[in-house]
Design an enzyme around this catalytic site. Structure first.
Site, short mmCIF file in Angstrom:
data_model
loop_
_atom_site.label_atom_id
_atom_site.label_comp_id
_atom_site.label_asym_id
_atom_site.label_seq_id
_atom_site.Cartn_x
_atom_site.Cartn_y
_atom_site.Cartn_z
N ASP A 1 -27.37 -47.56 -60.62
CA ASP A 1 -27.60 -48.63 -61.27
C ASP A 1 -28.67 -48.75 -61.89
OD1 ASP A 1 -25.17 -49.49 -60.20
OD2 ASP A 1 -25.85 -51.04 -58.79
N GLY A 2 -29.98 -48.28 -61.72
CA GLY A 2 -31.19 -48.31 -62.06
C GLY A 2 -30.87 -47.83 -63.41
N THR B 1 -25.35 -59.35 -56.04
CA THR B 1 -25.12 -58.43 -54.95
C THR B 1 -26.36 -57.45 -54.88
OG1 THR B 1 -24.03 -57.06 -56.61
CG2 THR B 1 -22.67 -58.36 -55.02
N GLY B 2 -27.42 -57.78 -55.67
CA GLY B 2 -28.81 -56.81 -55.77
C GLY B 2 -29.56 -57.52 -54.63
N SER C 1 -31.00 -60.66 -54.45
CA SER C 1 -30.74 -61.93 -53.97
C SER C 1 -29.73 -61.77 -52.64
CB SER C 1 -29.83 -62.72 -55.16
OG SER C 1 -29.29 -64.03 -54.39
N SER D 1 -29.79 -59.62 -50.43
CA SER D 1 -30.56 -58.99 -49.28
C SER D 1 -31.38 -60.31 -48.74
CB SER D 1 -31.28 -57.82 -49.62
OG SER D 1 -32.19 -58.29 -50.63
#
Length: 291
Positions: free
Chosen positions: A73-74, A187-188, A190, A192
């Protein structure tokens, strides 16, 4: 077809896949345009990319038909800063780990390339957020697909973030920081920190505190037409702010404003894929001995 390719440093485990991607595109006589950064890794690992063009950062990529990213994703988020507002669709081939954005498995890259060339795809438009500040932080890369964060930097003490929505005071967050995410970014970082999963086209932003001192403080979902602004204070005068994976250090004099960006990110969506399928796979939903 004119295809851009961006990636990051890779291991021997993925060399064969990367070589095969170039071989497949050469077989289809695609015009390949590779980022200068990724081209160095190709040379260092003896990848035969064939006759390719090299593009530099800040170069106009509007003539590309698609951008392929080889990584996680990065890598996809980084490629988005190359494309900016040029509306080039991105297909993420996942050679990394989790992959909420780069959803095409490396074992399935041939089917994905087939779909590109046959135009058997959908384009998924995702909302971006934009940062405005007195100091013009991040220059013309002041946008993010996942999230904007404010975090403490030089001390273990919490900071205070004063938040406003459309000019009206919302709250003073005594915390390690705050996250303002798009639905894509829900889902990133946030999630967690206890934030909700929000479907990609929900037209919302999610404001999630990081380790708040007051336990009654909870994430809040607001319309993405809202303008959110923040000021910061703390024992240190240095604070860390980030847009996706990019960061800068600011002091308490800065005022930060977040709005919805005027353009969107275009993600290639294969016909057999869906957001709910991605959630089940990546978050291991439904994996239970009772199933």
């Amino acid at each position: 077809m004119r295809i851009g390719i961006h990636g990051k440093e890779f291991t021997r485990d993925t060399e064969d896949v990367i070589q095969s991607v170039f071989d497949e595109l050469k077989k289809r006589r695609a015009d390949i345009v590779v980022s200068s950064e990724f081209n160095e890794h190709l040379i260092n690992n003896n990848i035969d990319s064939g006759k390719v063009e090299i593009y530099q950062l800040r170069e106009d990529l509007s003539e590309l038909d698609y951008m392929l990213t080889l990584g996680g994703d990065g890598t996809l988020l980084e490629a988005l800063t190359h494309i900016r507002d040029k509306n080039v669709p991105i297909l993420g081939i996942n050679t990394g780990r989790l992959g909420f954005l780069a959803t095409t498995a490396k074992s399935d890259f041939r089917n994905a390339i087939d779909a590109l060339f046959s135009r058997n795809i959908d384009i998924d438009e995702r909302t971006l957020l934009r940062l405005e500040s007195d100091d013009h932080l991040f220059g013309d890369l002041n946008f993010a697909l996942n999230d904007f964060t404010i975090l403490k930097k030089d001390t273990s003490s919490m900071i205070v973030v004063h938040a406003y929505i459309d000019g009206e005071f919302l709250n003073s967050y005594w915390a390690d920081g705050i996250i303002l995410s798009t639905p894509t970014g829900s889902t990133g970082y946030s999630i967690s920190c206890g934030g909700p999963v929000v479907l990609p086209h929900s037209d919302n932003f999610i404001l999630t505190p990081v380790s708040p001192h007051n336990l009654t403080i909870r994430p809040i979902v607001v319309p993405d037409e809202s303008e959110l602004s923040f000021t910061i204070e703390g024992r240190s005068n240095n604070f860390l702010i980030s847009l996706d994976s990019r960061f800068e250090v600011v002091d308490s004099s800065v005022r930060l404003t977040i709005k919805k960006e005027s353009f969107t990110a275009k993600l290639v969506k294969l016909k057999d894929n869906s957001y709910f399928k991605t959630l089940r796979q990546k978050l291991n939903w439904g994996l239970d001995v009772r199933n």
